[in-house]
Design a protein around this motif. Structure first.
Motif, PDB file in Angstrom:
ATOM      1  N   LEU A  79      -2.083  -2.799   1.511  1.00 35.60           N
ATOM      2  CA  LEU A  79      -0.952  -1.883   1.663  1.00 35.60           C
ATOM      3  C   LEU A  79      -0.319  -2.013   3.046  1.00 35.60           C
ATOM      4  O   LEU A  79       0.904  -2.096   3.182  1.00 35.60           O
ATOM      5  CB  LEU A  79      -1.410  -0.446   1.430  1.00 35.60           C
ATOM      6  N   ARG A  80      -1.154  -2.033   4.088  1.00 33.92           N
ATOM      7  CA  ARG A  80      -0.629  -2.143   5.449  1.00 33.92           C
ATOM      8  C   ARG A  80       0.125  -3.458   5.643  1.00 33.92           C
ATOM      9  O   ARG A  80       1.211  -3.496   6.234  1.00 33.92           O
ATOM     10  CB  ARG A  80      -1.766  -2.058   6.464  1.00 33.92           C
ATOM     11  N   SER A  87      -0.756  -9.158  -0.210  1.00 31.61           N
ATOM     12  CA  SER A  87      -0.346  -7.811   0.187  1.00 31.61           C
ATOM     13  C   SER A  87       0.319  -7.087  -0.977  1.00 31.61           C
ATOM     14  O   SER A  87       0.646  -7.691  -2.005  1.00 31.61           O
ATOM     15  CB  SER A  87       0.607  -7.880   1.378  1.00 31.61           C
ATOM     16  N   ALA A  95       4.072   0.746   2.432  1.00 33.29           N
ATOM     17  CA  ALA A  95       4.149  -0.264   1.378  1.00 33.29           C
ATOM     18  C   ALA A  95       5.267  -0.033   0.372  1.00 33.29           C
ATOM     19  O   ALA A  95       5.509  -0.887  -0.478  1.00 33.29           O
ATOM     20  CB  ALA A  95       2.808  -0.339   0.635  1.00 33.29           C
ATOM     21  N   ALA A 116      -6.729  -1.043   1.561  1.00 37.57           N
ATOM     22  CA  ALA A 116      -6.019  -0.472   2.708  1.00 37.57           C
ATOM     23  C   ALA A 116      -5.211  -1.548   3.433  1.00 37.57           C
ATOM     24  O   ALA A 116      -4.038  -1.349   3.776  1.00 37.57           O
ATOM     25  CB  ALA A 116      -7.010   0.194   3.665  1.00 37.57           C
ATOM     26  N   GLU A 117      -5.827  -2.696   3.664  1.00 35.96           N
ATOM     27  CA  GLU A 117      -5.133  -3.756   4.395  1.00 35.96           C
ATOM     28  C   GLU A 117      -4.029  -4.390   3.554  1.00 35.96           C
ATOM     29  O   GLU A 117      -2.996  -4.804   4.087  1.00 35.96           O
ATOM     30  CB  GLU A 117      -6.135  -4.819   4.854  1.00 35.96           C
ATOM     31  N   LEU A 141      -0.598   4.256   4.955  1.00 34.25           N
ATOM     32  CA  LEU A 141      -0.574   2.894   4.416  1.00 34.25           C
ATOM     33  C   LEU A 141       0.332   2.812   3.196  1.00 34.25           C
ATOM     34  O   LEU A 141       1.123   1.869   3.044  1.00 34.25           O
ATOM     35  CB  LEU A 141      -1.996   2.460   4.056  1.00 34.25           C
ATOM     36  N   PHE A 161      -5.089   7.343   2.986  1.00 35.80           N
ATOM     37  CA  PHE A 161      -4.224   6.262   2.518  1.00 35.80           C
ATOM     38  C   PHE A 161      -2.740   6.605   2.614  1.00 35.80           C
ATOM     39  O   PHE A 161      -1.902   5.777   2.263  1.00 35.80           O
ATOM     40  CB  PHE A 161      -4.571   5.904   1.064  1.00 35.80           C
TER      41      PHE A 161
END
Length: 248
Positions: A107-108, A164, A199, A104-105, A195, A192
């Motif tokens: 993608l963010r 990332s 991305a 998740a992070e 996010l 998701f």
């Protein structure tokens, strides 16, 4: 300027072989099934997918997987797809498993322009130390293993560096979208989808309800249109149940 495409097929018409895709959804909730179906009909292959999971055998990303259109998957959960397990264990599919929060992070961070970040998740495990099988040979031996990652001690605690994710395209599903790409997701379909939308270099949103600019309260927008390049109105979606349980 309107970002509306006439159909899902038009929206994904330039997705080429070998493209990277960030795909929203969690299990069978909030998955962009029309966009996935349009890709399957186009016949593009060699795809690299970033998604929490890979659908089930006959729905969602499982359709592309069964048609051998996916080359590599980065995911956190893959336990509902027998064909996924078969392809992975037989050496037909490359798989990078990553902790769910880390995915998740990643993608963010990609959407926020952050190239990498340090996290404690996975420290002291094969996630950071390397050796996770990414691809097997047909005989069951490991063809490609994950490399070790950089770690650093910060304020007395060890962290691992995670890069990332920025994908060529993002495919997401929203309950409401306007013609400028502002999106609202329904309850757990938030998963998701926001996010993944951040991305993608080109983000494509299928929406159940299409409205004009100004009809969505700005305070209710989950993903602003600056992140979204294309919108397609697909109407009400089939709400599949991942595991149906009934009483005797």
């Amino acid at each position: 300027m309107s970002k509306v495409c006439a159909s899902a097929a038009d929206a994904v018409s330039d997705v080429a072989d070998g493209s990277t895709l960030a795909v929203g959804g969690f299990g069978l909730c909030g998955i962009p099934s029309d966009l996935i179906g349009a890709l399957a009909e186009r016949g593009v292959g060699g795809l690299e997918v970033y998604s929490n999971n890979c659908g089930v055998d006959d729905f969602g990303l499982g359709i592309l997987l069964s048609a051998r259109r996916i080359r590599r998957v980065t995911a956190s959960y893959v336990g509902e797809n027998k064909e996924f397990a078969r392809q992975y264990l037989s050496g037909e599919l490359e798989v990078e498993l990553t902790p769910q929060g880390t995915l998740a992070e990643r993608l963010r961070a990609g959407g926020a322009g952050i190239p990498a970040f340090f996290t404690p998740a996975g420290v002291g495990t094969p996630i950071s130390e390397g050796g996770l099988p990414w691809r097997y040979n047909a005989d069951g031996s490991v063809a490609i293993a994950s490399p070790p990652k950089e770690t650093r001690v910060i304020r007395g605690r060890t962290y691992v560096l995670e890069e990332s994710i920025v994908a060529d395209y993002a495919l997401v599903h929203a309950e409401i979208g306007d013609t400028e790409g502002n999106l609202v997701f329904n309850k757990t379909a938030m998963n998701f989808n926001p996010l993944a939308a951040m991305a993608g270099r080109v983000t494509i949103a299928q929406v159940e309800k299409l409205v004009e600019p100004g009809e969505i309260d700005p305070a209710q927008v989950h993903v602003p249109g600056v992140f979204v390049q294309r919108v397609v109105h697909t109407g009400q979606q089939d709400k599949r149940i991942e595991k149906r349980t009934v009483s005797a």
